[in-house]
Scaffold this active site. Structure first.
Site, PDB file in Angstrom:
ATOM      1  N   ASP A  73       0.818  -1.378   0.115  1.00 24.94           N
ATOM      2  CA  ASP A  73       0.036  -0.006  -0.176  1.00 24.94           C
ATOM      3  C   ASP A  73       0.714   1.245   0.051  1.00 24.94           C
ATOM      4  OD1 ASP A  73      -2.250  -1.798   0.399  1.00 24.94           O
ATOM      5  OD2 ASP A  73      -2.971  -0.696   1.746  1.00 24.94           O
ATOM      6  N   ASP A  74       0.230   2.479  -0.505  1.00 30.39           N
ATOM      7  CA  ASP A  74       0.570   3.705  -0.211  1.00 30.39           C
ATOM      8  C   ASP A  74       1.412   4.350  -1.363  1.00 30.39           C
ATOM      9  OD1 ASP A  74      -0.919   3.440   1.599  1.00 30.39           O
ATOM     10  OD2 ASP A  74       0.369   3.801   3.214  1.00 30.39           O
ATOM     11  N   HIS A 124      -6.346   3.042  -4.347  1.00 33.52           N
ATOM     12  CA  HIS A 124      -6.354   3.254  -2.743  1.00 33.52           C
ATOM     13  C   HIS A 124      -6.697   4.844  -2.602  1.00 33.52           C
ATOM     14  CE1 HIS A 124      -5.337   1.949   1.191  1.00 33.52           C
ATOM     15  NE2 HIS A 124      -4.112   2.480   1.211  1.00 33.52           N
ATOM     16  N   HIS A 220       3.456  -2.090   3.207  1.00 34.24           N
ATOM     17  CA  HIS A 220       3.736  -0.759   2.674  1.00 34.24           C
ATOM     18  C   HIS A 220       4.972  -0.231   1.987  1.00 34.24           C
ATOM     19  CE1 HIS A 220       0.535  -0.585   6.014  1.00 34.24           C
ATOM     20  NE2 HIS A 220       0.049   0.371   5.287  1.00 34.24           N
TER      21      HIS A 220
END
Length: 252
Positions: A73-74, A124, A220
Site C-alpha cells: 500500500d501507499d 487506494h 507498505h
C-alpha cells in the site's frame, strides 16, 4: 492500509494536489478497461467496456487454501517501491500494489514498472483520507474515481482491478461504486503493522502468527523509511514457499 488517526501528514501535499482534479463519474466510462491478462492494456475496442464485479470485500486468494496474497500500500515511492519490486522478482512473487492517486500521478515510471513486472494495480484513493467513510458520497466518489483515472493514466492504460479504502474506511456506497467500475473491494487478513516500524523481527513474527487468519498480507512501500518492510519480505517470501504456500492474487 490499517486505520490510523485521520489523514497522515505526509499526504498533505498530495491532498492539496488532489483538489484540482475534477473528473466526473460519467467520464469514467471512457477510461481504458484492463484486459484479463495482468499488465496488458485492453484494445481500443474495449475502451467503453467495464465489467462490474462483486461488491463484497475480498480476502481469499485465487490460489486456493495454500495461497497467499502479498499486497503493498501507499506508493509508489521512488526509494522503496523499486526495492520491493527487486525482492519480489528475486523470489518470483507477484503482488497487488494499492496506489494512492497522487503518488501514481507523480511517479508514472514506477506504475509502468509495476505493471511490466506482472503485478496488479489497486485504487487506494486520491489522498489517503482514512476518515472518508464519514464524508459525503460525492466526496467518496471523487476520491475513488479520480484515483482510478490517475492510476490508469500513469500506467499507460492499465486499470486497477481492486479498490482498498484507506484504513478500511469502506461504505456500502463506496463498495458499490468501485465494483461498478470493475474494482473488487479489497480487505486484508494480516496487518503486518510495518508502517509503525516495529522492527523486521516483529513484522516477520506478525506474519507467522496471524497467517492462519487468512491469506491477504498488508505491507507498505511509502510513507517513510520502509527498509524493515524490504528486509521482512526478503525473509517471509522464501519461508512461506518452504512451508508449501503459493503466491497469487486476491479473488475478483
Amino acid at each position: 492500509m490499517a486505520r490510523h488517526n485521520g489523514t497522515r501528514g505526509w499526504y498533505g501535499k498530495a491532498a492539496g494536489a488532489a483538489l484540482g482534479v475534477t473528473m466526473l463519474a460519467v467520464g469514467a466510462s471512457l477510461w481504458t478497461a484492463q484486459a484479463d491478462t495482468p499488465g496488458r492494456p485492453a484494445p481500443k475496442a474495449a475502451r467503453h467496456t467495464v465489467k462490474p464485479v462483486d461488491m463484497t470485500i475480498a480476502h481469499a486468494s485465487d490460489q486456493g487454501e495454500r495461497g497467499v496474497n502479498i499486497t503493498v500500500d501507499d506508493g509508489p515511492d521512488p526509494t522503496w517501491t523499486p526495492q520491493v519490486l527487486d525482492v519480489l522478482r528475486e523470489y518470483g512473487v507477484k503482488a497487488t500494489f494499492c496506489m494512492v492517486g497522487t503518488q501514481a500521478q507523480a511517479h508514472p515510471d514506477l506504475v509502468k514498472r509495476v505493471v511490466a513486472a506482472g503485478h496488479r494495480l489497486c485504487d487506494h484513493s486520491v489522498s489517503h483520507d482514512t476518515t472518508m467513510d464519514k464524508k459525503s458520497v460525492a466526496y467518496q466518489s471523487q476520491q475513488i474515481l479520480d484515483a482510478e483515472h490517475m492510476i490508469t493514466e500513469a500506467s499507460g492504460g492499465v486499470r486497477p482491478l481492486y479498490y482498498r479504502a484507506p484504513g478500511g474506511a469502506f461504505t456500502p456506497a463506496s463498495r458499490k461504486l468501485a465494483a461498478s467500475r470493475g474494482m473488487r473491494p479489497l480487505g486484508w487478513n494480516v496487518d503486518t503493522k510495518d508502517f509503525e516500524r516495529p522492527g523486521t523481527d516483529a513484522i516477520v513474527a506478525t506474519v507467522e502468527r496471524e497467517l492462519p487468519n487468512g491469506p491477504t498480507l498488508l505491507f507498505h512501500d511509502a510513507g517513510g523509511d520502509r527498509s524493515q518492510t524490504v528486509e521482512a519480505l526478503r525473509r517471509v517470501l522464501p519461508r512461506l514457499k518452504e512451508q508449501g504456500h503459493t503466491f497469487g492474487f486476491p479473488v475478483r
